[in-house]
Design a protein around this motif. Structure first.
Motif, PDB file in Angstrom:
ATOM      1  N   ALA A 182      10.903   6.000   3.930  1.00 23.30           N
ATOM      2  CA  ALA A 182      11.628   5.629   5.147  1.00 23.30           C
ATOM      3  C   ALA A 182      10.824   4.623   5.968  1.00 23.30           C
ATOM      4  CB  ALA A 182      11.920   6.876   5.980  1.00 23.30           C
ATOM      5  N   LEU A 183       9.507   4.767   5.963  1.00 21.27           N
ATOM      6  CA  LEU A 183       8.648   3.850   6.718  1.00 21.27           C
ATOM      7  C   LEU A 183       8.802   2.418   6.216  1.00 21.27           C
ATOM      8  CD1 LEU A 183       6.443   3.313   8.835  1.00 21.27           C
ATOM      9  CD2 LEU A 183       4.751   3.934   7.078  1.00 21.27           C
ATOM     10  N   VAL A 184       8.920   2.241   4.923  1.00 21.23           N
ATOM     11  CA  VAL A 184       9.119   0.891   4.373  1.00 21.23           C
ATOM     12  C   VAL A 184      10.396   0.278   4.941  1.00 21.23           C
ATOM     13  CG1 VAL A 184       9.607  -0.419   2.270  1.00 21.23           C
ATOM     14  CG2 VAL A 184       7.789   1.276   2.280  1.00 21.23           C
ATOM     15  N   ASP A 185      11.465   1.058   4.984  1.00 20.19           N
ATOM     16  CA  ASP A 185      12.732   0.556   5.533  1.00 20.19           C
ATOM     17  C   ASP A 185      12.590   0.213   7.014  1.00 20.19           C
ATOM     18  OD1 ASP A 185      13.925   0.895   3.056  1.00 20.19           O
ATOM     19  OD2 ASP A 185      14.735   2.877   3.569  1.00 20.19           O
ATOM     20  N   VAL A 186      11.925   1.083   7.770  1.00 21.34           N
ATOM     21  CA  VAL A 186      11.722   0.841   9.202  1.00 21.34           C
ATOM     22  C   VAL A 186      10.874  -0.409   9.409  1.00 21.34           C
ATOM     23  CG1 VAL A 186      10.595   1.734  11.290  1.00 21.34           C
ATOM     24  CG2 VAL A 186      12.026   3.236   9.898  1.00 21.34           C
ATOM     25  N   LEU A 187       9.816  -0.562   8.629  1.00 15.29           N
ATOM     26  CA  LEU A 187       8.956  -1.743   8.761  1.00 15.29           C
ATOM     27  C   LEU A 187       9.716  -3.023   8.428  1.00 15.29           C
ATOM     28  CD1 LEU A 187       5.589  -0.464   7.257  1.00 15.29           C
ATOM     29  CD2 LEU A 187       6.129  -0.863   9.665  1.00 15.29           C
ATOM     30  N   ASP A 188      10.590  -2.962   7.433  1.00 10.60           N
ATOM     31  CA  ASP A 188      11.388  -4.142   7.096  1.00 10.60           C
ATOM     32  C   ASP A 188      12.305  -4.536   8.247  1.00 10.60           C
ATOM     33  OD1 ASP A 188      10.306  -4.622   4.606  1.00 10.60           O
ATOM     34  OD2 ASP A 188      11.879  -3.539   3.516  1.00 10.60           O
ATOM     35  N   LEU A 231       7.555  15.599   1.258  1.00  5.20           N
ATOM     36  CA  LEU A 231       7.744  15.122   2.626  1.00  5.20           C
ATOM     37  C   LEU A 231       6.997  13.807   2.832  1.00  5.20           C
ATOM     38  CD1 LEU A 231       8.753  15.470   5.547  1.00  5.20           C
ATOM     39  CD2 LEU A 231       6.669  16.806   5.987  1.00  5.20           C
ATOM     40  N   GLY A 232       5.779  13.735   2.336  1.00  5.46           N
ATOM     41  CA  GLY A 232       4.993  12.507   2.454  1.00  5.46           C
ATOM     42  C   GLY A 232       5.684  11.329   1.798  1.00  5.46           C
ATOM     43  N   ARG A 233       6.204  11.543   0.616  1.00  3.20           N
ATOM     44  CA  ARG A 233       6.909  10.469  -0.098  1.00  3.20           C
ATOM     45  C   ARG A 233       8.179  10.050   0.648  1.00  3.20           C
ATOM     46  NH1 ARG A 233       4.490  10.143  -5.125  1.00  3.20           N
ATOM     47  NH2 ARG A 233       3.541  12.070  -5.835  1.00  3.20           N
ATOM     48  N   ARG A 288       0.834  -1.211   0.000  1.00  2.44           N
ATOM     49  CA  ARG A 288       0.000   0.000   0.000  1.00  2.44           C
ATOM     50  C   ARG A 288       0.862   1.251   0.000  1.00  2.44           C
ATOM     51  NH1 ARG A 288      -4.745  -0.145   4.342  1.00  2.44           N
ATOM     52  NH2 ARG A 288      -5.110   1.885   3.378  1.00  2.44           N
ATOM     53  N   ILE A 289       1.923   1.226   0.789  1.00  7.18           N
ATOM     54  CA  ILE A 289       2.834   2.373   0.841  1.00  7.18           C
ATOM     55  C   ILE A 289       3.443   2.604  -0.540  1.00  7.18           C
ATOM     56  CG2 ILE A 289       5.015   3.233   1.770  1.00  7.18           C
ATOM     57  CD1 ILE A 289       4.284   1.690   4.381  1.00  7.18           C
ATOM     58  N   GLY A 290       3.892   1.535  -1.173  1.00 12.07           N
ATOM     59  CA  GLY A 290       4.478   1.644  -2.509  1.00 12.07           C
ATOM     60  C   GLY A 290       3.503   2.223  -3.519  1.00 12.07           C
ATOM     61  N   ASP A 291       2.245   1.816  -3.437  1.00 10.16           N
ATOM     62  CA  ASP A 291       1.232   2.350  -4.350  1.00 10.16           C
ATOM     63  C   ASP A 291       1.054   3.857  -4.157  1.00 10.16           C
ATOM     64  OD1 ASP A 291       0.823  -0.196  -5.334  1.00 10.16           O
ATOM     65  OD2 ASP A 291      -1.025  -0.550  -4.179  1.00 10.16           O
ATOM     66  N   ILE A 292       1.068   4.295  -2.907  1.00 10.74           N
ATOM     67  CA  ILE A 292       0.891   5.719  -2.632  1.00 10.74           C
ATOM     68  C   ILE A 292       2.116   6.512  -3.079  1.00 10.74           C
ATOM     69  CG2 ILE A 292       0.682   7.429  -0.779  1.00 10.74           C
ATOM     70  CD1 ILE A 292      -1.140   5.420   0.675  1.00 10.74           C
ATOM     71  N   VAL A 293       3.303   6.017  -2.752  1.00  6.43           N
ATOM     72  CA  VAL A 293       4.541   6.724  -3.103  1.00  6.43           C
ATOM     73  C   VAL A 293       4.687   6.859  -4.619  1.00  6.43           C
ATOM     74  CG1 VAL A 293       7.068   6.541  -3.075  1.00  6.43           C
ATOM     75  CG2 VAL A 293       5.775   6.169  -0.986  1.00  6.43           C
ATOM     76  N   SER A 294       4.307   5.836  -5.347  1.00  4.98           N
ATOM     77  CA  SER A 294       4.475   5.871  -6.803  1.00  4.98           C
ATOM     78  C   SER A 294       3.299   6.540  -7.517  1.00  4.98           C
ATOM     79  CB  SER A 294       4.672   4.460  -7.343  1.00  4.98           C
ATOM     80  OG  SER A 294       3.513   3.684  -7.111  1.00  4.98           O
ATOM     81  N   GLY A 295       2.272   6.905  -6.777  1.00  4.19           N
ATOM     82  CA  GLY A 295       1.097   7.517  -7.380  1.00  4.19           C
ATOM     83  C   GLY A 295       1.227   9.022  -7.515  1.00  4.19           C
ATOM     84  N   PRO A 296       0.167   9.638  -8.017  1.00  3.14           N
ATOM     85  CA  PRO A 296       0.175  11.099  -8.176  1.00  3.14           C
ATOM     86  C   PRO A 296       0.123  11.813  -6.818  1.00  3.14           C
ATOM     87  CG  PRO A 296      -1.972  10.189  -8.759  1.00  3.14           C
ATOM     88  CD  PRO A 296      -1.060   9.027  -8.492  1.00  3.14           C
ATOM     89  N   ASP A 297       0.427  13.115  -6.850  1.00  3.44           N
ATOM     90  CA  ASP A 297       0.485  13.899  -5.618  1.00  3.44           C
ATOM     91  C   ASP A 297      -0.816  13.878  -4.818  1.00  3.44           C
ATOM     92  OD1 ASP A 297       3.093  14.560  -6.085  1.00  3.44           O
ATOM     93  OD2 ASP A 297       2.668  16.579  -6.837  1.00  3.44           O
ATOM     94  N   ASP A 298      -1.958  13.922  -5.503  1.00  2.00           N
ATOM     95  CA  ASP A 298      -3.217  13.927  -4.760  1.00  2.00           C
ATOM     96  C   ASP A 298      -3.435  12.605  -4.019  1.00  2.00           C
ATOM     97  OD1 ASP A 298      -3.665  12.605  -7.208  1.00  2.00           O
ATOM     98  OD2 ASP A 298      -5.820  13.030  -7.128  1.00  2.00           O
ATOM     99  N   LEU A 299      -2.879  11.513  -4.509  1.00  2.00           N
ATOM    100  CA  LEU A 299      -2.971  10.236  -3.811  1.00  2.00           C
ATOM    101  C   LEU A 299      -2.148  10.272  -2.519  1.00  2.00           C
ATOM    102  CD1 LEU A 299      -4.023   7.338  -3.733  1.00  2.00           C
ATOM    103  CD2 LEU A 299      -2.037   6.665  -5.091  1.00  2.00           C
ATOM    104  N   VAL A 300      -0.995  10.936  -2.567  1.00  2.00           N
ATOM    105  CA  VAL A 300      -0.181  11.084  -1.364  1.00  2.00           C
ATOM    106  C   VAL A 300      -0.959  11.888  -0.328  1.00  2.00           C
ATOM    107  CG1 VAL A 300       1.949  12.020  -0.394  1.00  2.00           C
ATOM    108  CG2 VAL A 300       2.001  10.898  -2.621  1.00  2.00           C
TER     109      VAL A 300
END
Length: 151
Positions: free
Chosen positions: A105-111, A98-100, A28-40
């Motif tokens: 960073a959250l993905v790395d922390v979660l891993d 900032l959101g991206r 889900r995080i990856g989908d948001i990060v790679s999506g358009p700004d309004d999705l973030v």
């Protein structure tokens, strides 16, 4: 179909369930990060709620198993959630970069958190007479048996 209960005799199943939850969250995080700004902007708050729910679920499993380092694990979760809540207003105001950055960073922390949590649960759930075999197992055993740090 009978429900499967969490028990110390099923560490692989428990770790697999936790790993699956984290994998879905990272997707889900990856989908948001790679999506358009309004999705973030619109997806960030929903994602924060999903992280909170995932952490609660994980903590409930650990509590059910009698995980001895649950307090420290909750502290780590609280730090992550605090950071997310801290940047949430900025992201909602339009700071998509900032959101991206925070989500990446959250993905790395979660891993990292997932790996240490799985190891800790596996070690905590195994019988006391079983010993870690191999250099890698002994080298990472400290994650599960670490003492709380003094802060």
């Amino acid at each position: 179909m009978p429900a499967t209960r969490a028990s110390p005799s099923r560490p692989r199943a428990i770790c697999a369930a936790l790993r699956h939850g984290r994998k879905m969250l990272c997707r889900r995080i990856g989908d948001i990060v790679s999506g358009p700004d309004d999705l973030v902007a619109h997806g960030f708050a929903t994602l924060v709620a999903a992280v909170e729910a995932a952490f609660r679920h994980e903590e409930l499993i650990m509590e059910t198993l009698g995980y001895t380092h649950l307090h420290e694990h909750r502290e780590e979760n609280a730090v992550v959630l605090s950071a997310l809540h801290h940047v949430l207003p900025e992201v909602e105001r339009g700071d998509h970069m900032l959101g991206r950055q925070v989500l990446s960073a959250l993905v790395d922390v979660l891993d990292l958190h997932r790996l240490s949590g799985e190891l800790a649960l596996t070690v905590a759930a195994r019988p006391a007479e079983v010993r870690a075999r191999g250099h890698a197992a002994r080298a990472t055993l400290h994650v599960a048996t670490r003492r709380p740090s003094l802060r």
